[in-house]
Scaffold this active site. Structure first.
Site, PDB file in Angstrom:
ATOM      1  N   TYR A 157      15.696  52.981  -0.482  1.00  0.00           N
ATOM      2  CA  TYR A 157      15.171  51.905  -1.338  1.00  0.00           C
ATOM      3  C   TYR A 157      15.566  52.134  -2.788  1.00  0.00           C
ATOM      4  CZ  TYR A 157      11.824  48.823  -3.673  1.00  0.00           C
ATOM      5  OH  TYR A 157      11.249  47.856  -4.467  1.00  0.00           O
ATOM      6  N   LYS A 161      18.189  49.980  -5.426  1.00  0.00           N
ATOM      7  CA  LYS A 161      17.807  49.350  -6.692  1.00  0.00           C
ATOM      8  C   LYS A 161      18.641  49.920  -7.848  1.00  0.00           C
ATOM      9  CE  LYS A 161      14.575  46.637  -5.003  1.00  0.00           C
ATOM     10  NZ  LYS A 161      14.765  45.168  -4.953  1.00  0.00           N
TER      11      LYS A 161
HETATM   12  N1  NAP Z   1       5.542  45.004  -4.524  1.00  0.00           N
HETATM   13  C1  NAP Z   1       5.928  45.919  -5.422  1.00  0.00           C
HETATM   14  O1  NAP Z   1       5.149  46.787  -5.850  1.00  0.00           O
HETATM   15  C2  NAP Z   1       7.338  45.896  -5.953  1.00  0.00           C
HETATM   16  C3  NAP Z   1       7.664  46.820  -6.959  1.00  0.00           C
HETATM   17  C4  NAP Z   1       8.951  46.822  -7.477  1.00  0.00           C
HETATM   18  C5  NAP Z   1       9.883  45.927  -6.990  1.00  0.00           C
HETATM   19  N2  NAP Z   1       9.558  45.049  -6.001  1.00  0.00           N
HETATM   20  C6  NAP Z   1      10.598  44.124  -5.525  1.00  0.00           C
HETATM   21  O2  NAP Z   1      10.123  42.805  -5.563  1.00  0.00           O
HETATM   22  C7  NAP Z   1      10.790  42.007  -4.571  1.00  0.00           C
HETATM   23  C8  NAP Z   1       9.759  41.253  -3.749  1.00  0.00           C
HETATM   24  O3  NAP Z   1       8.933  42.222  -3.125  1.00  0.00           O
HETATM   25  P1  NAP Z   1       7.481  41.911  -2.535  1.00  0.00           P
HETATM   26  O4  NAP Z   1       6.613  43.031  -2.968  1.00  0.00           O
HETATM   27  O5  NAP Z   1       7.089  40.519  -2.783  1.00  0.00           O
HETATM   28  O6  NAP Z   1       7.796  42.158  -0.976  1.00  0.00           O
HETATM   29  P2  NAP Z   1       7.363  41.391   0.363  1.00  0.00           P
HETATM   30  O7  NAP Z   1       6.037  40.777   0.242  1.00  0.00           O
HETATM   31  O8  NAP Z   1       7.626  42.388   1.440  1.00  0.00           O
HETATM   32  O9  NAP Z   1       8.447  40.204   0.442  1.00  0.00           O
HETATM   33  C9  NAP Z   1       9.786  40.471   0.672  1.00  0.00           C
HETATM   34  C10 NAP Z   1      10.499  39.158   0.868  1.00  0.00           C
HETATM   35  O10 NAP Z   1      11.896  39.423   1.102  1.00  0.00           O
HETATM   36  C11 NAP Z   1      12.285  38.683   2.260  1.00  0.00           C
HETATM   37  N3  NAP Z   1      13.427  39.265   2.940  1.00  0.00           N
HETATM   38  C12 NAP Z   1      13.535  40.482   3.515  1.00  0.00           C
HETATM   39  N4  NAP Z   1      14.740  40.604   4.096  1.00  0.00           N
HETATM   40  C13 NAP Z   1      15.408  39.442   3.877  1.00  0.00           C
HETATM   41  C14 NAP Z   1      16.688  38.952   4.236  1.00  0.00           C
HETATM   42  N5  NAP Z   1      17.544  39.679   4.968  1.00  0.00           N
HETATM   43  N6  NAP Z   1      17.043  37.703   3.851  1.00  0.00           N
HETATM   44  C15 NAP Z   1      16.192  36.943   3.124  1.00  0.00           C
HETATM   45  N7  NAP Z   1      14.948  37.344   2.778  1.00  0.00           N
HETATM   46  C16 NAP Z   1      14.570  38.581   3.150  1.00  0.00           C
HETATM   47  C17 NAP Z   1      11.032  38.683   3.129  1.00  0.00           C
HETATM   48  O11 NAP Z   1      11.173  37.692   4.138  1.00  0.00           O
HETATM   49  P3  NAP Z   1      10.410  37.845   5.589  1.00  0.00           P
HETATM   50  O12 NAP Z   1       9.009  37.383   5.370  1.00  0.00           O
HETATM   51  O13 NAP Z   1      11.221  36.965   6.472  1.00  0.00           O
HETATM   52  O14 NAP Z   1      10.499  39.301   5.961  1.00  0.00           O
HETATM   53  C18 NAP Z   1       9.985  38.373   2.078  1.00  0.00           C
HETATM   54  O15 NAP Z   1       9.977  37.006   1.782  1.00  0.00           O
HETATM   55  C19 NAP Z   1      11.624  42.994  -3.747  1.00  0.00           C
HETATM   56  O16 NAP Z   1      12.967  42.955  -4.175  1.00  0.00           O
HETATM   57  C20 NAP Z   1      11.010  44.347  -4.084  1.00  0.00           C
HETATM   58  O17 NAP Z   1      11.917  45.412  -3.948  1.00  0.00           O
HETATM   59  C21 NAP Z   1       8.308  45.012  -5.467  1.00  0.00           C
END
Ligand code: NAP
Length: 235
Positions: A157, A161
């Protein structure tokens, strides 16, 4: 260029993505909100029914064919996309030490977080170049920063990034001759989502804030940076 801007948000069916859609649509931006299957899009459909400018589309960014078909549909309907938010991401090796990492898991992670983002940029940046306007936001993570590594684990991961940050900086350089196309990366902070987990202190709406801010920067703003809480964050 029309007054109404168009934005694509990937991974928009839940978490930070759906809040990003809500905040952009509330500003009157026409959002093309993407998911991988229609079964996952009830909340997005509800926003559209409420009257928000949200259009639901399907794309799996790990598939070149899916991205190509999606781009063809979108660019037929909208001549250009003004804002591209590469939010979709996976974290498949949380807390796994590097010495125990299954290399296939690393490949799968790169396929989405890095190659998927590049596919989307390759599909949509040419239309931005033709229009002379664009805002690209790659949703990164402070865990990808090399400046302040305090703990091991999650190599797949975190390196995805780090590489995404590199893509952001290099793409910004490659687009230097297009002064109104800005490419930046955002760190949402630790956000309560499926990926972030229950203990995270921030709401998805808070996590979407810097991304939306970068997506709506005025002309003449900086390009090629990493930002958290609307401030520069070290790579
Ligand atoms: N949450 C945190 O603390 C955090 C911190 C730093 C960065 N981020 C970043 O923020 C972004 C959003 O994260 P989140 O926390 O909202 O995560 P999340 O709730 O797990 O959502 C991830 C999203 O990505 C989609 N996805 C995964 N694989 C995909 C693919 N092959 N094609 C298209 N869509 C895909 C998922 O779709 P499905 O529902 O179909 O799986 C879901 O809509 C990510 O890039 C993550 O790395 C999050």
């Amino acid at each position: 260029m029309s007054e109404i801007k168009t934005a694509i948000v990937t991974g928009a069916n839940r978490g930070i993505g759906i809040e990003t859609v809500r905040q952009l649509a509330a500003r009157g931006i026409q959002v093309i909100a993407t998911a991988r299957s229609f079964e996952q899009t009830a909340a997005l459909q509800a926003m559209a029914k409420e009257g928000l400018p949200v259009l639901v589309e399907l794309v799996d960014i790990s598939s070149s064919a899916s991205v190509a078909a999606f781009a063809e549909r979108v660019l037929q309907e909208f001549s250009a996309v003004d804002i591209l938010i590469n939010n979709a991401g996976v974290a498949l090796d949380k807390w796994v030490p590097a010495l125990g990492l299954d290399i296939d898991v690393w490949r799968q992670t790169m396929e989405v977080n890095l190659y998927g983002t590049l596919r989307m940029c390759q599909a949509f940046v040419p239309s931005m170049q033709a229009a002379g306007y664009g805002r690209i936001v790659n949703v990164s993570s402070e865990l990808g920063s090399l400046t302040d590594i305090q703990m091991g684990s999650s190599l797949a991961y975190r390196s995805s990034k780090t590489a995404l940050n590199s893509l952001t900086a290099l793409l910004a350089c490659e687009l230097k001759n297009y002064p109104d196309i800005l490419v930046n990366a955002s760190c949402p902070g630790w956000v309560k989502t499926e990926l972030g987990g229950e203990d995270a202190p921030l709401t998805p709406a808070q996590g979407a804030d810097t991304t939306v801010w970068l997506a709506t920067l005025p002309s003449g703003s900086a390009s090629g940076g990493l930002y958290r809480e609307r401030a520069v964050w070290p790579w």
